[in-house]
Design an enzyme around this catalytic site. Structure first.
Site, PDB file in Angstrom:
ATOM      1  N   CYS A   1       1.476   3.143   3.032  1.00  0.00           N
ATOM      2  CA  CYS A   1       1.985   2.512   4.545  1.00  0.00           C
ATOM      3  C   CYS A   1       3.057   2.386   5.209  1.00  0.00           C
ATOM      4  CB  CYS A   1       1.900   0.892   4.336  1.00  0.00           C
ATOM      5  SG  CYS A   1       2.605  -0.299   4.964  1.00  0.00           S
TER       6      CYS A   1
ATOM      7  N   TYR B   1       0.836  -0.862   0.241  1.00  0.00           N
ATOM      8  CA  TYR B   1       0.598   0.753  -0.254  1.00  0.00           C
ATOM      9  C   TYR B   1       0.938   0.839   0.125  1.00  0.00           C
ATOM     10  CZ  TYR B   1      -3.646  -3.215   2.194  1.00  0.00           C
ATOM     11  OH  TYR B   1      -4.138  -4.377   2.370  1.00  0.00           O
TER      12      TYR B   1
ATOM     13  N   PHE C   1       4.932   0.324   6.459  1.00  0.00           N
ATOM     14  CA  PHE C   1       6.732  -0.262   7.072  1.00  0.00           C
ATOM     15  C   PHE C   1       6.637  -0.927   5.178  1.00  0.00           C
ATOM     16  CE2 PHE C   1       3.900  -1.221  10.469  1.00  0.00           C
ATOM     17  CZ  PHE C   1       4.719  -1.304  11.085  1.00  0.00           C
ATOM     18  N   CYS C   2       6.034  -0.182   4.721  1.00  0.00           N
ATOM     19  CA  CYS C   2       6.049  -0.587   2.834  1.00  0.00           C
ATOM     20  C   CYS C   2       7.363   0.457   2.155  1.00  0.00           C
ATOM     21  CB  CYS C   2       5.480  -0.481   1.678  1.00  0.00           C
ATOM     22  SG  CYS C   2       3.694  -1.718   2.456  1.00  0.00           S
TER      23      CYS C   2
END
Ligand SMILES: *[C@@H]1O[C@H](CO)[C@@H](O)[C@H](O)[C@H]1NC(C)=O
Ligand SMILES: *[C@@H]1O[C@H](CO)[C@@H](O)[C@H](O)[C@H]1NC(C)=O
Length: 367
Positions: A102, A99, A104-105
């Protein structure tokens, strides 16, 4: 601890809110959702109420991903390769399922960009998640290596790829076996998946002393990578949805960036903003943040700058290490929003941040 958006999302949606309406939303946005979505998406024409719920789910999914990421910056490296199965020069062929919004991405992208590794991006629709239907691991980020090896969890992805970059003789499949999955039940009775060793690089003694001439350097990097995942990330949501005005601005941005129909966009924006405004208040309580959540953000960011100290450009010295890349990856999802501007003008982060920006966009770690 949540290291991917999906898990963070279901935590947000499911454990904090108990009403049936909200449970439905969290069903849409979490693991148990496949059946519900399956039926509604095949032959069943959604009635308006269903569309509303879906939009709500979408809004929550996006909000639950915490972040808002400036899409503009990632164009450079994506999709340079044609759809061949492997690259010809022996490098890894990487595909990132993500995504856009996000943290973490964003962390994984900061890492790949810094090391100049080309990758393709597959943007996942947070409601339908058709794009990762093939995977029984239902969260992002997922990194596919050579279209065959599936790496799950942002910190595992980073540790495994970094290990391979340091020692190219090591086979990715062997490396990834060093990060086994561990399932357990947390104190709220929910099953959680953790990855053993996720902050460790799998190096032999010679490589270890080259990369980490002193033990302290290695320890410090691990400590702050963990801090980025376990603490810094939790400050993002409460800060970008702090006031109703900020929540609206955040969702305005999400809707503008994403693919929404008019109705969906409308609901995503207003309902999503309202939902995240309240959810972020609850998150604030859960993580014991101060009443003024900005103060926690400022303190965290200044603690980080203090840890680097005056003598180093980065925590990694003259070049960013994995902790630098993690912290930068998380913080930059706020770009373009009030929280980001406030952070820049009220903390000491600016100089380090600009150096990080330059290091990642110009792929300074490329060898
Ligand atoms: C991926 O493909 C490249 C190029 O063929 C190869 O050198 C490398 O070993 C492969 N990596 C994995 C993990 O299979
Ligand atoms: C990632 O998750 C998938 C699906 O659960 C699994 O098949 C795969 O082995 C996992 N990858 C690693 C490296 O653990």
């Amino acid at each position: 601890m949540a290291t991917s958006c999906g898990r963070a999302l279901s935590k947000v949606g499911c454990t904090l809110l108990g009403s049936p309406a909200v449970r439905l939303l969290c069903v849409v946005g979490s693991q148990g959702s496949r059946r519900l979505i399956g039926t509604s998406s095949t032959h069943f024409k959604p009635v308006p109420a269903m569309r509303v719920r879906r939009s709500l789910g979408l809004a929550l999914a996006l909000g639950g991903g915490f972040g808002l990421y400036q899409a503009v910056k990632i164009k450079a490296l994506q999709a340079q390769e044609e759809d061949t199965t492997q690259t010809s020069d022996g490098t890894l062929k990487l595909t990132l399922y993500q995504y856009k919004t996000c943290p973490f991405c964003s962390k994984v992208r900061a890492f790949l960009d810094f090391y100049g590794l080309p990758y393709e991006i597959v943007e996942v629709n947070p409601v339908m998640r058709q794009e990762i239907k093939w995977s029984s691991y239902r969260k992002v980020p997922i990194l596919m290596v050579n279209n065959s090896l599936q790496l799950n969890d942002s910190s595992v992805i980073i540790s495994a790829i970094r290990t391979h970059l340091i020692n190219k003789n090591k086979n990715m499949a062997d490396i990834i076996r060093c990060y086994p999955e561990m399932k357990s039940v947390n104190d709220r009775g929910k099953e959680v998946t953790e990855y053993t060793n996720k902050y460790w690089l799998m190096l032999d003694e010679v490589d270890t002393t080259t990369v980490y001439p002193e033990k302290e350097i290695q320890k410090e990097e691990m400590k702050w990578r963990r801090w980025a995942d376990d603490w810094l990330v939790h400050l993002i949501s409460p800060n970008v949805y702090r006031t109703t005005g900020e929540a609206l601005a955040s969702f305005d941005y999400i809707v503008h960036e994403g693919k929404f129909g008019t109705v969906e966009g409308f609901f995503a924006k207003y309902v999503g903003a309202a939902a995240m405004f309240f959810i972020s208040k609850m998150l604030k309580a859960r993580h014991n943040l101060q009443d003024d959540v900005r103060q926690d953000l400022y303190k965290a960011v200044n603690d980080w700058v203090t840890a680097i100290g005056k003598k180093r450009k980065f925590m990694g010295g003259d070049n960013p290490n994995l902790a630098d890349l993690a912290v930068y990856g998380v913080l930059r999802v706020m770009e373009g929003l009030q929280a980001y501007d406030d952070m820049m003008s009220n903390t000491k982060i600016k100089h380090w941040y600009r150096r990080m920006e330059k290091a990642t966009t110009s792929h300074e770690g490329q060898c």
